[in-house]
Design a protein around this motif. Structure first.
Motif, PDB file in Angstrom:
ATOM      1  N   MET A  46      -5.882   1.258   0.469  1.00 25.80           N
ATOM      2  CA  MET A  46      -4.529   0.803   0.161  1.00 25.80           C
ATOM      3  C   MET A  46      -4.448  -0.726   0.161  1.00 25.80           C
ATOM      4  N   ILE A  47      -5.095  -1.325   1.126  1.00 29.81           N
ATOM      5  CA  ILE A  47      -5.102  -2.788   1.198  1.00 29.81           C
ATOM      6  C   ILE A  47      -5.791  -3.372  -0.022  1.00 29.81           C
ATOM      7  N   ALA A  48      -6.931  -2.784  -0.398  1.00 27.01           N
ATOM      8  CA  ALA A  48      -7.670  -3.259  -1.569  1.00 27.01           C
ATOM      9  C   ALA A  48      -6.830  -3.130  -2.834  1.00 27.01           C
ATOM     10  N   SER A  49      -6.118  -2.016  -2.949  1.00 23.14           N
ATOM     11  CA  SER A  49      -5.267  -1.801  -4.120  1.00 23.14           C
ATOM     12  C   SER A  49      -4.167  -2.856  -4.196  1.00 23.14           C
ATOM     13  N   TYR A  50      -3.570  -3.152  -3.043  1.00 24.36           N
ATOM     14  CA  TYR A  50      -2.490  -4.145  -3.034  1.00 24.36           C
ATOM     15  C   TYR A  50      -3.018  -5.542  -3.341  1.00 24.36           C
ATOM     16  N   VAL A  51      -4.173  -5.873  -2.792  1.00 23.48           N
ATOM     17  CA  VAL A  51      -4.755  -7.201  -3.009  1.00 23.48           C
ATOM     18  C   VAL A  51      -5.092  -7.404  -4.490  1.00 23.48           C
ATOM     19  N   VAL A  52      -5.632  -6.372  -5.127  1.00 23.59           N
ATOM     20  CA  VAL A  52      -6.078  -6.501  -6.513  1.00 23.59           C
ATOM     21  C   VAL A  52      -4.925  -6.427  -7.512  1.00 23.59           C
ATOM     22  N   VAL A  53      -4.020  -5.456  -7.342  1.00 24.06           N
ATOM     23  CA  VAL A  53      -2.949  -5.253  -8.341  1.00 24.06           C
ATOM     24  C   VAL A  53      -1.546  -5.494  -7.797  1.00 24.06           C
ATOM     25  N   ARG A  54      -1.437  -5.878  -6.521  1.00 23.58           N
ATOM     26  CA  ARG A  54      -0.140  -6.115  -5.895  1.00 23.58           C
ATOM     27  C   ARG A  54       0.772  -4.895  -5.976  1.00 23.58           C
ATOM     28  N   HIS A  55       0.149  -3.727  -5.862  1.00 24.65           N
ATOM     29  CA  HIS A  55       0.923  -2.490  -5.972  1.00 24.65           C
ATOM     30  C   HIS A  55       0.127  -1.343  -5.371  1.00 24.65           C
ATOM     31  N   VAL A  56       0.840  -0.440  -4.659  1.00 27.88           N
ATOM     32  CA  VAL A  56       0.212   0.766  -4.120  1.00 27.88           C
ATOM     33  C   VAL A  56       1.023   1.955  -4.623  1.00 27.88           C
ATOM     34  N   PRO A  57       0.389   2.913  -5.316  1.00 27.00           N
ATOM     35  CA  PRO A  57       1.119   4.068  -5.853  1.00 27.00           C
ATOM     36  C   PRO A  57       1.843   4.846  -4.759  1.00 27.00           C
ATOM     37  N   VAL A  58       2.989   5.416  -5.123  1.00 29.61           N
ATOM     38  CA  VAL A  58       3.788   6.197  -4.180  1.00 29.61           C
ATOM     39  C   VAL A  58       2.971   7.349  -3.598  1.00 29.61           C
ATOM     40  N   MET A  59       2.228   8.046  -4.464  1.00 26.19           N
ATOM     41  CA  MET A  59       1.435   9.180  -4.002  1.00 26.19           C
ATOM     42  C   MET A  59       0.421   8.748  -2.938  1.00 26.19           C
ATOM     43  N   ALA A  60      -0.192   7.574  -3.146  1.00 21.81           N
ATOM     44  CA  ALA A  60      -1.181   7.072  -2.188  1.00 21.81           C
ATOM     45  C   ALA A  60      -0.529   6.738  -0.846  1.00 21.81           C
ATOM     46  N   ILE A  61       0.674   6.180  -0.894  1.00 23.94           N
ATOM     47  CA  ILE A  61       1.388   5.832   0.343  1.00 23.94           C
ATOM     48  C   ILE A  61       1.745   7.081   1.134  1.00 23.94           C
ATOM     49  N   VAL A  62       2.316   8.077   0.450  1.00 23.85           N
ATOM     50  CA  VAL A  62       2.699   9.323   1.118  1.00 23.85           C
ATOM     51  C   VAL A  62       1.478  10.003   1.727  1.00 23.85           C
ATOM     52  N   THR A  63       0.401  10.069   0.942  1.00 22.99           N
ATOM     53  CA  THR A  63      -0.830  10.699   1.432  1.00 22.99           C
ATOM     54  C   THR A  63      -1.373   9.962   2.646  1.00 22.99           C
ATOM     55  N   ALA A  64      -1.375   8.636   2.592  1.00 25.35           N
ATOM     56  CA  ALA A  64      -1.914   7.839   3.692  1.00 25.35           C
ATOM     57  C   ALA A  64      -1.113   8.053   4.971  1.00 25.35           C
ATOM     58  N   VAL A  65       0.214   8.100   4.861  1.00 20.30           N
ATOM     59  CA  VAL A  65       1.056   8.308   6.041  1.00 20.30           C
ATOM     60  C   VAL A  65       0.728   9.643   6.704  1.00 20.30           C
ATOM     61  N   ILE A  66       0.607  10.691   5.888  1.00 24.88           N
ATOM     62  CA  ILE A  66       0.303  12.017   6.435  1.00 24.88           C
ATOM     63  C   ILE A  66      -1.101  12.047   7.027  1.00 24.88           C
ATOM     64  N   VAL A  67      -2.050  11.384   6.378  1.00 25.15           N
ATOM     65  CA  VAL A  67      -3.414  11.312   6.907  1.00 25.15           C
ATOM     66  C   VAL A  67      -3.415  10.637   8.276  1.00 25.15           C
ATOM     67  N   LEU A  68      -2.694   9.530   8.395  1.00 25.64           N
ATOM     68  CA  LEU A  68      -2.673   8.796   9.655  1.00 25.64           C
ATOM     69  C   LEU A  68      -1.994   9.603  10.766  1.00 25.64           C
ATOM     70  N   VAL A  69      -0.916  10.293  10.428  1.00 24.54           N
ATOM     71  CA  VAL A  69      -0.212  11.093  11.437  1.00 24.54           C
ATOM     72  C   VAL A  69      -1.074  12.261  11.899  1.00 24.54           C
ATOM     73  N   PHE A  70      -1.574  13.048  10.956  1.00 29.87           N
ATOM     74  CA  PHE A  70      -2.348  14.233  11.316  1.00 29.87           C
ATOM     75  C   PHE A  70      -3.739  13.861  11.821  1.00 29.87           C
ATOM     76  N   GLY A  71      -4.271  12.745  11.331  1.00 28.87           N
ATOM     77  CA  GLY A  71      -5.549  12.276  11.845  1.00 28.87           C
ATOM     78  C   GLY A  71      -5.443  11.857  13.301  1.00 28.87           C
ATOM     79  N   THR A  72      -4.352  11.166  13.626  1.00 23.34           N
ATOM     80  CA  THR A  72      -4.124  10.755  15.008  1.00 23.34           C
ATOM     81  C   THR A  72      -3.975  11.966  15.922  1.00 23.34           C
ATOM     82  N   LEU A  73      -3.231  12.966  15.467  1.00 16.97           N
ATOM     83  CA  LEU A  73      -3.071  14.192  16.255  1.00 16.97           C
ATOM     84  C   LEU A  73      -4.420  14.880  16.466  1.00 16.97           C
TER      85      LEU A  73
END
Length: 200
Positions: A46-73
């Protein structure tokens, strides 16, 4: 809003890179190490995407949030069930968003897929319904696989099964996309029509 289009290989790397990290870490260590590596990799993508294109797709953001929550659990409770349920939650959420939007006369597929195509309102509705049903099917499939198969089998499916299935499904939507594709000259009229439909 126009966005800088990254090189296709860069886009592929940010989308598939974290999954490959997950697969390799699981093969060399175990699912818990793989989960931690996956969380780090998806944030890095996500960071790489933002640095290169100054944008992170909505789908990637939603997926990342769920990954971080369930990964932490998964790591905190040392229970691999959470990371296995994560795809079910992602697919299910997308299915609910798309299907629920249709019930209110809205097509959120354009937002979810970052407005890749310009289609007529009917085209968006058809595409939205198809992807809603696809995500629902993938959620069910993930549940069946992780509950009936080994962890290694599930990881292999997640990396080498779900991705090809999704790509194949996307390719099968091309006839609909071509049929309802809008030329730039017709785009404004279609947007006005879509606005009227959403208000109705």
């Amino acid at each position: 809003m126009d966005k800088t289009q990254p090189h296709p290989m860069f886009k592929l790397a940010t989308e598939l890179g974290p999954l490959m990290v997950f697969f390799i870490a699981n093969a060399k260590f175990n699912l818990f190490v793989a989960t931690g590596a996956f969380m780090v990799a998806i944030v890095a993508a996500m960071i790489a995407s933002y640095v290169v294109v100054r944008h992170v797709p909505v789908m990637a953001i939603v997926t990342a949030v769920i990954v971080l929550v369930f990964g932490t659990l998964t790591l905190v409770l040392h229970d691999e069930t959470f990371i296995k349920v994560k795809p079910t939650m992602v697919y299910g959420l997308f299915a609910v968003i798309l299907g629920g939007g249709l019930l209110f006369g809205r097509s959120f597929i354009a937002i979810l897929f970052d407005q890749v195509f310009n289609l007529t309102p009917k085209g968006w509705r058809i595409l939205t319904m198809r992807w809603a049903l696809f995500f629902l099917g993938m959620a069910i499939l993930n549940e069946v696989i992780w509950r009936t198969q080994s962890t290694d089998f599930w990881v292999n499916f997640k990396v080498f099964g779900a991705i090809p299935i999704t790509m194949a499904f996307a390719l099968f939507q091309m006839p609909v996309i071509k049929r309802y594709h809008l030329e730039p000259a017709s785009l404004e009229a279609s947007e006005a029509e879509a606005g009227d439909i959403s208000k109705g």
